[in-house]
Design a protein around this motif. Structure first.
Motif, PDB file in Angstrom:
ATOM      1  N   ASP A  20       0.836  -1.201   0.000  1.00 58.63           N
ATOM      2  CA  ASP A  20       0.000   0.000   0.000  1.00 58.63           C
ATOM      3  C   ASP A  20       0.870   1.250   0.000  1.00 58.63           C
ATOM      4  O   ASP A  20       0.798   2.082   0.903  1.00 58.63           O
ATOM      5  N   LYS A  22       2.275   4.159  -2.868  1.00 52.57           N
ATOM      6  CA  LYS A  22       2.187   4.637  -4.234  1.00 52.57           C
ATOM      7  C   LYS A  22       3.542   4.629  -4.934  1.00 52.57           C
ATOM      8  O   LYS A  22       3.657   4.247  -6.104  1.00 52.57           O
ATOM      9  N   ASN A  25       4.624   1.138  -5.794  1.00 56.16           N
ATOM     10  CA  ASN A  25       3.825   0.643  -6.922  1.00 56.16           C
ATOM     11  C   ASN A  25       4.338   1.200  -8.247  1.00 56.16           C
ATOM     12  O   ASN A  25       4.346   0.496  -9.269  1.00 56.16           O
ATOM     13  N   TYR A  28       7.296  -0.826  -9.128  1.00 53.66           N
ATOM     14  CA  TYR A  28       6.875  -2.111  -9.678  1.00 53.66           C
ATOM     15  C   TYR A  28       6.515  -1.978 -11.157  1.00 53.66           C
ATOM     16  O   TYR A  28       6.891  -2.814 -11.995  1.00 53.66           O
TER      17      TYR A  28
END
Length: 389
Positions: A20, A22, A25, A28
């Motif tokens: 969780d 940002k 992510n 990723y």
């Protein structure tokens, strides 16, 4: 896993840091994109037959697309007058055939003049050097060459080698037999493709959008519409301006009696497709011949060029091009250098519309990312005192 274990996992530091988050992510996503690019590079030889097929069909598609963007306003105008789109497409095809037939009557004279120009070029160049050497000090050539080399090095333009660009173009085109076969295929297939583009081209965006999920369909239609506007604006504008420039130069050079004026004017119009560089390159042969012909011809060529530039910049370009693509001149120069060195002359011609399309796609993707990421929410960076108010 029980609900209690799931809640415990969601409240753990690992979940907040690695899942969780940002920024993690985004990392990723970048890693996945890099892996996909690497895998595509590894398996790219598999797609060689596909690339060969694209090379064969690209020429007729490009020719049809160019004529489509040039003539679709005429088809739309005929439709607005009550003529069915099918008949409008046939009328436009017949009109194009008539124009090409009339132009074919002028081609033999242009070919003869071009052959004479190529045959006499060495004599013209030698006379030009003799004329210039009379007015410049000894050793000026080495000084000019040194200045040019320093300029190219300082602005990192040494890679912009026209010889290299031409070599890459020839190598990318392939053998003479391959070129001839592609031209023959294009001559017979481009009119058929153009007919169906004129007849059903307005339905294509909706057809493409019908394959997409309903939630993104409207956004996709907007994206396709903007991409089409960018391409049509550039292709139609540049070609119409280039034709206008060629006509003005041919008329002007014939009036002043410049030798090889017709072929030089046509070449200047074609080169005008290349922004900024085209006008400069198109003037070089005219200036050289004018210097050889005498001072009065230099003045006449300068007057023709001044009149052409005034009409083009004040009348033709604003009326035809309208709003520009909003690309900075430095960006255009960098694009020309990159396109030329990667794909030759074809790259110089197509790199700007390709960039304009990619720019539209990037803007839409960035706007979507702004909405979903939450990283650009101004409320998150407001001072606490302003939030309380």
């Amino acid at each position: 896993m029980s609900q209690e274990s799931k809640n415990k996992l969601k409240n753990s530091w690992f979940y907040h840091l690695m899942v969780d988050n940002k920024y993690i992510n985004i990392l990723y996503i970048l890693i996945i994109v890099a892996v996909l690019i690497f895998l595509f590079a590894v398996i790219s030889p598999i797609f060689k037959p596909v690339w060969t097929f694209i090379q064969i069909v690209s020429l007729p598609i490009i020719l049809a697309a160019v004529f489509y963007y040039l003539t679709i306003p005429l088809v739309n105008w005929l439709c607005n007058k009550g003529i069915r789109r099918l008949y409008g497409a046939w009328i436009v095809l017949l009109f194009i055939a008539l124009i090409l037939f009339l132009l074919s009557l002028l081609i033999p004279d242009l070919i003869d003049q071009g052959q004479s120009f190529i045959r006499d070029w060495q004599t013209i160049w030698q006379a030009y050097r003799e004329e210039v050497n009379q007015f410049l000090p000894t050793g000026w050539q080495s000084e000019v060459q040194s200045f040019v080399n320093d300029f190219m090095h300082n602005y990192q333009l040494e890679n912009f080698n026209w010889q290299s660009i031409l070599n890459r173009t020839v190598n990318s085109i392939g053998s003479f037999v391959g070129v001839l076969s592609r031209i023959i295929i294009a001559i017979f297939t481009a009119p058929i493709i153009l007919f169906y583009m004129l007849k059903e081209g307005d339905k294509l965006p909706a057809k493409i959008a019908s394959f997409l999920p309903i939630k993104v369909r409207q956004k996709s239609l907007t994206l396709l519409t903007e991409m089409n506007e960018q391409i049509s604006q550039y292709i139609r504008g540049q070609i119409l301006v280039a034709i206008s420039v060629a006509i003005m130069f041919v008329i002007g050079y014939n009036i002043i009696g410049l030798q090889y004026g017709a072929v030089i004017g046509v070449a200047a119009g074609f080169l005008n497709i290349i922004p900024y560089l085209g006008s400069f390159l198109g003037m070089i042969p005219a200036i050289i011949i004018a210097i050889v012909s005498g001072p009065s011809m230099i003045l006449k060529v300068a007057i023709v060029f001044a009149i052409e530039q005034t009409i083009e910049s004040r009348v033709i370009s604003p009326q035809i091009l309208g709003s520009n693509l909003e690309i900075h001149p430095i960006t255009i120069m960098l694009l020309l250098i990159t396109g030329g060195n990667m794909f030759g002359v074809l790259g110089v011609i197509v790199i700007i519309p390709v960039y304009a399309v990619l720019k539209v796609i990037f803007i839409h993707l960035f706007e979507w990312y702004q909405r979903v990421s939450g990283l650009y929410d101004e409320a998150d960076i407001l001072p606490e005192s302003n939030k309380d108010n």
